[in-house]
Each structure stands twice: as structure tokens, then as C-alpha cells.
Write a protein that holds these residues in place. Sequence first.
Motif, short mmCIF file in Angstrom:
data_model
loop_
_atom_site.label_atom_id
_atom_site.label_comp_id
_atom_site.label_asym_id
_atom_site.label_seq_id
_atom_site.Cartn_x
_atom_site.Cartn_y
_atom_site.Cartn_z
N ASP A 13 -7.30 11.77 -12.44
CA ASP A 13 -6.81 11.41 -11.10
C ASP A 13 -5.37 11.89 -11.00
OD1 ASP A 13 -5.64 10.06 -8.94
OD2 ASP A 13 -7.10 8.43 -9.06
N VAL A 25 0.84 -1.20 0.00
CA VAL A 25 0.00 0.00 0.00
C VAL A 25 0.88 1.24 0.00
CG1 VAL A 25 -1.91 1.18 1.14
CG2 VAL A 25 -1.67 -1.25 1.42
N GLY A 26 0.44 2.25 -0.76
CA GLY A 26 1.15 3.53 -0.79
C GLY A 26 0.81 4.33 0.46
N ASN A 41 -0.66 5.00 -11.46
CA ASN A 41 -0.62 3.93 -10.47
C ASN A 41 -1.28 2.73 -11.13
OD1 ASN A 41 -0.88 2.19 -8.32
ND2 ASN A 41 -2.37 3.42 -7.20
N SER A 98 -3.01 12.54 0.84
CA SER A 98 -2.42 11.23 1.17
C SER A 98 -1.07 11.00 0.50
CB SER A 98 -3.35 10.10 0.71
OG SER A 98 -4.61 10.17 1.32
N THR A 104 -5.36 14.99 -3.33
CA THR A 104 -5.42 14.39 -1.99
C THR A 104 -4.29 14.89 -1.10
OG1 THR A 104 -5.42 12.25 -0.84
CG2 THR A 104 -3.92 12.45 -2.66
N ARG A 132 3.38 -5.36 -8.11
CA ARG A 132 3.55 -3.97 -7.75
C ARG A 132 4.13 -3.88 -6.36
NH1 ARG A 132 -0.81 0.60 -6.01
NH2 ARG A 132 -0.46 -0.47 -4.02
N ALA A 157 -9.25 11.38 -1.85
CA ALA A 157 -9.71 11.43 -3.25
C ALA A 157 -10.72 10.31 -3.51
CB ALA A 157 -8.53 11.31 -4.19
N SER A 158 -10.58 9.20 -2.78
CA SER A 158 -11.45 8.03 -3.03
C SER A 158 -12.93 8.40 -2.97
CB SER A 158 -11.21 6.94 -1.98
OG SER A 158 -9.86 6.62 -1.91
N TYR A 161 -0.94 12.06 -7.55
CA TYR A 161 0.52 11.96 -7.40
C TYR A 161 1.24 13.15 -8.03
CZ TYR A 161 -0.54 7.24 -5.93
OH TYR A 161 -1.05 6.16 -5.25
N ARG A 205 -7.40 11.42 5.64
CA ARG A 205 -8.51 11.34 4.68
C ARG A 205 -8.95 12.72 4.17
NH1 ARG A 205 -7.47 8.38 2.55
NH2 ARG A 205 -9.37 7.63 1.61
N TYR A 220 -5.58 1.50 -10.97
CA TYR A 220 -5.75 1.39 -9.52
C TYR A 220 -7.18 0.89 -9.25
CZ TYR A 220 -6.57 2.88 -4.76
OH TYR A 220 -6.92 2.90 -3.45
N1 DCS Z 1 -6.23 7.58 -6.79
C1 DCS Z 1 -5.12 6.85 -6.94
C2 DCS Z 1 -4.52 6.70 -8.28
C3 DCS Z 1 -4.55 6.24 -5.83
O1 DCS Z 1 -3.44 5.53 -6.00
C4 DCS Z 1 -5.14 6.39 -4.56
C5 DCS Z 1 -4.61 5.70 -3.35
C6 DCS Z 1 -6.29 7.17 -4.47
C7 DCS Z 1 -6.81 7.74 -5.61
C8 DCS Z 1 -7.02 7.40 -3.19
O2 DCS Z 1 -6.32 8.06 -2.24
P1 DCS Z 1 -7.00 8.79 -1.00
O3 DCS Z 1 -8.41 8.35 -0.91
O4 DCS Z 1 -6.19 8.42 0.17
O5 DCS Z 1 -6.92 10.24 -1.31
N2 DCS Z 1 -3.70 4.64 -3.59
C9 DCS Z 1 -3.74 3.41 -2.89
C10 DCS Z 1 -2.73 2.47 -3.38
O6 DCS Z 1 -2.65 2.05 -4.52
N3 DCS Z 1 -1.95 2.16 -2.42
O7 DCS Z 1 -2.25 2.84 -1.30
C11 DCS Z 1 -3.47 3.52 -1.45
#
Ligand code: DCS
Length: 481
Positions: A249, A45-46, A221, A290, A288, A444, A139-140, A252, A300, A165
Motif C-alpha cells: 500500500d 480523516v486524511g 498509516n 486521494s 491513489t 491519531r 485504492a480502497s 502516501y 475516487r 489502517y
Molecule cells: N490505504 C491507506 C493506507 C489509506 O490511508 C487510505 C485512505 C487508503 C488506502 C484508501 O484511499 P482511497 O480509497 O481514497 O484511495 N486513508 C483514510 C484515512 O486513514 N483517513 O482518511 C482516509
Amino acid sequence: MPPKPLDYESINENVKRSQYAVRGELYLRASELQKEGKKIIFTNVGNPHALGQKPLSFPRQVVALCQAPFLLDDPNVGLLFPADAIAKAKHYLSMTGGGLGAYSDSRGLPGVRKEVAEFIQRRDGYPSDPELIYLTDGASKGVMQILQTIIGGQGDGILVPVPQYPLYSATIALLGGSLVPYYLEETANWGLDVNELRQSVNQARYKGITVKAMVIINPGNPTGQCLSEANLREVLQFCFEENLVLLGDEVYQQNIYQDERPFISAKKVLMDIGPPISKEVQLISFHTVSKGYWGECGQRGGYFEMTNISPETVDQIYKVASISLSPNVPAQIFMGLMVNPPKPGDISYDQFVRESKGILESLRRRARIMTDGFNSCRNVVCNFTEGAMYSFPQIRLPPRAIEAAKQAGKVPDVFYCLKLLEATGISTVPGSGFGQKEGVFHLRTTILPAEEDMPAIMDSFKKFNDEFMEQYEDHRGYSRM
Ligand code: DCS
């Protein structure tokens, strides 16, 4: 007795159909092994802080004060907190109606939405309207709200990159929509080919699907590529021709590890193109707290910006957001701080820059160590991680390994990743969780383990992989790549 409503047979089929491999079989096995006392390196997990990344000091100071506002009345507050953090805490508290314990407006605090708009305007050089920015729980939540607004049933298709993703595939499945895949080209550094897009759309239409939206993940991702400006232009032109809303999206956007292709937002490219496209193409962009050098996953916090969306729809999305009352208020303050960090001359500026640069530069080095490490392994090829937080090597599994996986009742890359986990404690996600071309296998991993641990992790991977290949390669006929 008939099955009860929440017995497995009775529950929503869409729930059973949706899959989320980032916390799937590999993760569950890793958690079990950890309970048994094995040391696990969670690279599935990232989640930077979980792997030891320290939080940036300034935002934590501000939010700590917002959480405990009585500290602001303490005569010693100035001994514990820098004056600019105290001022910022007062600034954000004044935006709330009742502090962090009160719901905010369902779209988020107007003052923070204004700061987000100012950030976007500085970044892109084009105006941004706070009324078209909604704050979300990561972002989710924003992605889910928007997909919910688009998808009415199976006939509604969403173009999604493969590999992707799984937030996208899982949410589309939950909502009962149709995922329309477009393949990224691994040999072209995971590039996006518009002809491939056109073919995917035509095939979907042939099946009676109305393709409504296209997702891009930039930087990618799990693939780590940064889209070029030319590529983004083609995508926007394509969305214009095919009448698709683009979901950009861009979580990153701070995570860039090369200088040739800096991050460019879809919004900026759309505005650069000019009318009619800039006035017609509907775009939702996500961000995000995150990711980047913040990595505040547990808070969050997120936002989305809507471009060329009618006021009636904006109101409908407001209504959808209202059903959950309000996004997390502390997270909204993190978002405000991310888009409006300390400036030159502020007391905390130097420390903020030192901390954030330190993280980013280390990530850049780690991206290089990982790619080079994978490419030095037998039957492994890996594109450089240009951005985001992941490495996505292709593992060329010998036919006998594929056969052994079949015998074990496992998908071949799951089989490989499970063996890797058992042998080394490295917890990864099999490529099949993100989608990949038939007969091609990946895994990954994040690039997030501490830099000083990286050489040992890569050595341990190499040793495992060599032994695995030795065991399964057929030395009589199978040629090494
Ligand atoms: N979009 C992408 C491309 C993501 O990789 C992630 C999280 C999100 C949205 C959602 O992030 P938040 O809701 O935290 O803002 N990536 C996950 C992953 O692939 N590994 O860890 C979390």
C-alpha cells in the motif's frame, strides 16, 4: 413472526463484525456536536480538501473541459483555459468511447493505464506492463478486489501491521478471513522486525491458518514511518521464503517529510534483488489520487499494479472488476494527470510546481509542528511523522484515568479522545481503532489543519492534556514520565 432477512439478527455476521474506527464513535459524536453549533476540527480523516487545501488548478481545468466538452467548441475557450489544458482535455476525451458519461473498460482506459505504466517505469527504472495495471475507484476498491481474490474463508490468513489502517481489518472481517497481526516497534520509530513476522506466521500456522499475503503500508498509516530499502529487502526475502503475496500500500508515496529515507517502491526493490526472487514473489502495489499534494479524495481514483501474477489470475481479477462495470471515468483522468503532470516548458508547468511544492513544503512544516507540540505535553510521546498524513502520539494514561474510563464503560483511549473532543472540538481517532499493544494508548490526528491554525490547535491540545493529567494523576505515588 420470525425475524425478517434484513433485521439485525438476520444479517451477515461478517458485516456486524467488521469495524471502521475512522468514521466510528468519535466521528459520530463530533458530527452531533457540530450540529449543536460547536466548532469541530475534523482531524480524524486524511481528507485534505475538507480542511481547506485548494485543488491544483491544472487537473481541474482539464477535467472541467472533459466534463463540459461543448466548451471546447466555444470561440472564447482560450480566454478561460490555458492551451495545454485544452490539449490535455482533447487527449483524454479521445481515449474515451463517448466521453465521461460512458462506461470504460472494466480495467480502466487503456491510454491511462499506459500512462501509469510509463510513470512506474520512470519512477523505478524497470519496465511496467499496462496490461498488468488496473484502474480502480480509489485504492480502497483495489485492495478489496485483491483481498476478495485471495480470501476464501477463515483458514486464509493475511499478515497485517499493527497499528494498521482499518480498511484491512474491516475487509478481512467482511470476507470472513483471518487477520494475522505483526506488531510494529514504536521505540524503533515504528520499524518492522522480520523476527516478529516469522513468529506471527508460525503462531497462525499452529492455529491451522494458511498465511497467504502480507500487507505493508509505506509510508505508514497511522504510524508515519518510511520503510528503508534494507527493510523492504528483508520483507521480500521473507515473502519468498514463506510463499506470501506482498500487498504494497503505497498511497502516501508523495508525502515524504525527511530526506534520509526517500520513498522506494516495493516493485523497485523486488527488481533490484534479481532472480529468483524477482521472478517469484507475487506483488500487488496500490496508489491513489486521494493523497500526496493532490488530495483528490472525493474523485475516487486509484490503480494497482500486478507483478508475477499468472495470466489466468489476471483474467479472474478482470472478471471481478467487470462485475462493477467500470471505475469512475473522471477519476481515471485525474490518475492520468497525476502520473503525467505538466512538464518543463509547458504553459502550466510553473503554476503546477508552485502549487504542488507549496502544499508539500507546508505539510513538512506541519509534521514538525505537530510532533514537537505533542512531545512538549505531559505524558505524551510521539515519533516524528516521516511520511503520510498523520501523527500518532502515545498517551500515557494514569491508572486513575483508566479506572475512570472503565467506570464510564469506555475503552481508555476512547475516553480520552471523547474528553478532548468535548473540551476542544478536536476530532481524533483513538489508537484502539488501528490496533496497539495491550495496555498502551494512542490517538491519531492528521497533520492537515491549515498551517496558520496549527499553533492554536496545539496550544488547545496542550491545555486540555495538562488539565486531564492533573485531574487523573495520583500525585501521591504515580511518577511522571
Ligand atoms: N490505504 C491507506 C493506507 C489509506 O490511508 C487510505 C485512505 C487508503 C488506502 C484508501 O484511499 P482511497 O480509497 O481514497 O484511495 N486513508 C483514510 C484515512 O486513514 N483517513 O482518511 C482516509
